[in-house]
Structure formats: C-alpha cells, structure tokens
Design an enzyme around this catalytic site. Structure first.
Site, PDB file in Angstrom:
ATOM      1  N   SER A 133       0.859  -1.190   0.000  1.00  0.00           N
ATOM      2  CA  SER A 133       0.000   0.000   0.000  1.00  0.00           C
ATOM      3  C   SER A 133       0.890   1.232   0.000  1.00  0.00           C
ATOM      4  O   SER A 133       2.053   1.173   0.430  1.00  0.00           O
ATOM      5  CB  SER A 133      -0.897   0.003   1.245  1.00  0.00           C
ATOM      6  OG  SER A 133      -1.555   1.247   1.403  1.00  0.00           O
ATOM      7  N   TYR A 146      -2.670  -0.696  10.534  1.00  0.00           N
ATOM      8  CA  TYR A 146      -2.678  -1.064   9.124  1.00  0.00           C
ATOM      9  C   TYR A 146      -1.406  -0.579   8.442  1.00  0.00           C
ATOM     10  O   TYR A 146      -0.752  -1.330   7.699  1.00  0.00           O
ATOM     11  CB  TYR A 146      -3.903  -0.467   8.437  1.00  0.00           C
ATOM     12  CG  TYR A 146      -4.018  -0.826   6.976  1.00  0.00           C
ATOM     13  CD1 TYR A 146      -4.443  -2.092   6.592  1.00  0.00           C
ATOM     14  CD2 TYR A 146      -3.697   0.095   5.980  1.00  0.00           C
ATOM     15  CE1 TYR A 146      -4.546  -2.426   5.253  1.00  0.00           C
ATOM     16  CE2 TYR A 146      -3.796  -0.231   4.642  1.00  0.00           C
ATOM     17  CZ  TYR A 146      -4.223  -1.489   4.280  1.00  0.00           C
ATOM     18  OH  TYR A 146      -4.319  -1.825   2.946  1.00  0.00           O
TER      19      TYR A 146
END
Length: 284
Positions: A133, A146
């Site tokens: 990501s 996360y």
C-alpha cells in the site's frame, strides 16, 4: 512471454483486488488458482478457488500441497489476503487487535512464502508479488496498525528479494493508493474507544470513505501485478496507478516538512473539530 503451463496462486481472490488480479492473470494465459477462507463453487469464475486461511499453518500447507498435486509447480505467488482497521487512535486498539491484523496481513504472507519458496527453489524460478500500500511508505494517522503491517511487508519483501535472486526467484511489492472496493465493509473496529478521539475519528472516517469512493478500480492494481509478473527485469516496487505514483514521487523528492503538512491538511487534523484537552487553571 509464453504463459503456457505457468501456474499462479492468488490469495484473497474472492473479491476486490484479489479477484481482479486472478482474472487478469487468467486472461493473460496463466493457469490461476485463487484462495478464499470459504472456498468457492466451480464454474463461477475464470479460475479455480481453493479453501485457505492464511492465519492457519495447516490450511496453508494443505492448499499448497493440493496445488502441487494438481499442477506440479507454482510459478507466481500473489499475496493479497488482508484486512484493514477502522480509523482510530493508536491507543484505541488492543494488543490482541494488533496481533490479529499482523497475523493476517504480515504473518499470513510469511506463511505463504515459506510454503511456496521450497518448490520455486527446486524449479529454479518463480515470482512472488506482495500487495502492499502507499501506507507502506507514507504515515497514515489514525490507521497506525494497518500502516505498520504494510511497512513490514515493504521491509520483508526487500530483504527477501536479495536472498532469493540468485535462486532464480524475484520479489516485488505492489503499492496501491485508495482502491474502490468493498475493503472498508469489513474493517476491524477499535475495541477500546476513547471519547477524546470521538470527533477526529468520525472526521477521518468520513474522509477515508470519500477517498475510497473516488479511488482506483481494482483492475488498476491487477494491471500492476501483471506488469511485475511479466517483467524481464522486475523492479522491487510498483506503484499502482497515477495517484500512487504521485505519492511515491512526493515521498522520495519532496521536503519532509511539506509531506507532513500535506498529510495533516488532507485529513484536516488541525481543524477545530479535533478534541483538545482543556488547559488546567492553577489556583493561587
């Protein structure tokens, strides 16, 4: 490149990025096996689905062994399985929740790689592509767990690529920006909510919802995966889409203070809606 007899394994392929990636690889000529914790019915997709829970050693070993029995080789592993955490202050998530997200997002990837690499070594070739990501190289306030799991994927992948390169195996990380999927439908809610974070939590949640709705389609990420899989000289990192490429460029070349200010402005972290503690009044 001739894809005949090339076998790909894609985790978390029941929907979203994983499903789009499996379909894209299948269209390119790979024999694709996707995975899902619930398995899948034959004939519903252009690829087969194997039952697999990346948090369970036995499930990982069983799925990889099943694939080896069916095809005798694995040429490409795409580690996509993972989940996100709803916006929350870092202290609003328990240690148990931290362990849970790492068990899927990071250790799930490690389990898959440990199960697949021996077969790739014996073949003398293979590609491993991990879905990271932009939050793996940029800080993400109020999504610390996360972001931390994606930072871990970046570091692990870079080290692993150095180790396996001489074995004919290459490792790459795909770095999507916000992607328009149902990813946010199953976010892990904080289990230790504090009233001090209530207003900013709501504001960041709304902002993230807007970013996801305006995000790239899963096919953008799937295209980046295929590009990495077919590259004669694969790169370590592949930003997925224009937005991700722009963020990677900013992180690399823009002054740190400018990036910091941009993040805070984009998420409105300094807005008046953020709860601040009262200044105590000292009695004389």
């Amino acid at each position: 490149m001739n894809m005949e007899n090339k076998v790909a394994l894609v985790t978390g392929a029941s929907s979203g990025i994983g499903e789009a990636t499996a379909q894209r690889l299948s269209k390119a000529g790979y024999k694709v096996y996707g995975t899902s914790r619930r398995g899948g019915q034959p004939g519903q997709r252009s690829f087969d689905i194997l039952p697999l829970d990346v948090t369970q050693d036995e499930s990982v070993e069983a799925a990889v062994q099943k694939l080896m029995q069916l095809e005798g080789r694995i040429d490409l592993l795409v580690n996509n399985a993972g989940f996100g955490v709803a916006a929350a202050g870092a202290e609003e998530n328990s240690i148990e929740q931290a362990q849970s997200i790492f068990d899927t997002n990071f250790f799930g990837m490690v389990r898959m790689i440990r199960a697949v690499v021996p077969h790739m070594r014996r073949q003398g070739s293979g590609r491993i592509i991990n879905i990271g990501s932009v939050f793996g190289f940029l800080p993400m306030p109020y999504m610390a767990l996360y972001a931390a799991s994606k930072h871990a994927i970046e570091g692990y992948s870079e080290s692993l690529d150095h180790e396996l390169r001489t074995r004919g195996i290459r490792v790459s990380v795909i770095e999507p920006a916000n992607t328009n999927t149902q990813f946010d439908a199953n976010l892990l809610e904080p289990d230790a909510k504090l009233d001090e974070y209530r207003e900013v939590r709501a504001a960041v949640t709304q902002k993230m919802k807007e970013l996801v709705e305006a995000g790239d389609k899963p096919g953008v990420v799937a295209d980046a995966v295929l590009k990495a899989a077919l590259a004669a000289r694969p790169k370590l990192r592949y930003p997925a889409g224009v937005r991700a490429g722009g963020l990677r460029w900013l992180r690399r070349f823009a002054p740190a203070g400018l990036v910091d200010a941009g993040i805070r402005k984009n998420l409105q972290l300094d807005a008046s809606t953020v709860s601040r503690p009262r200044t105590p009044v000292l009695e004389k």
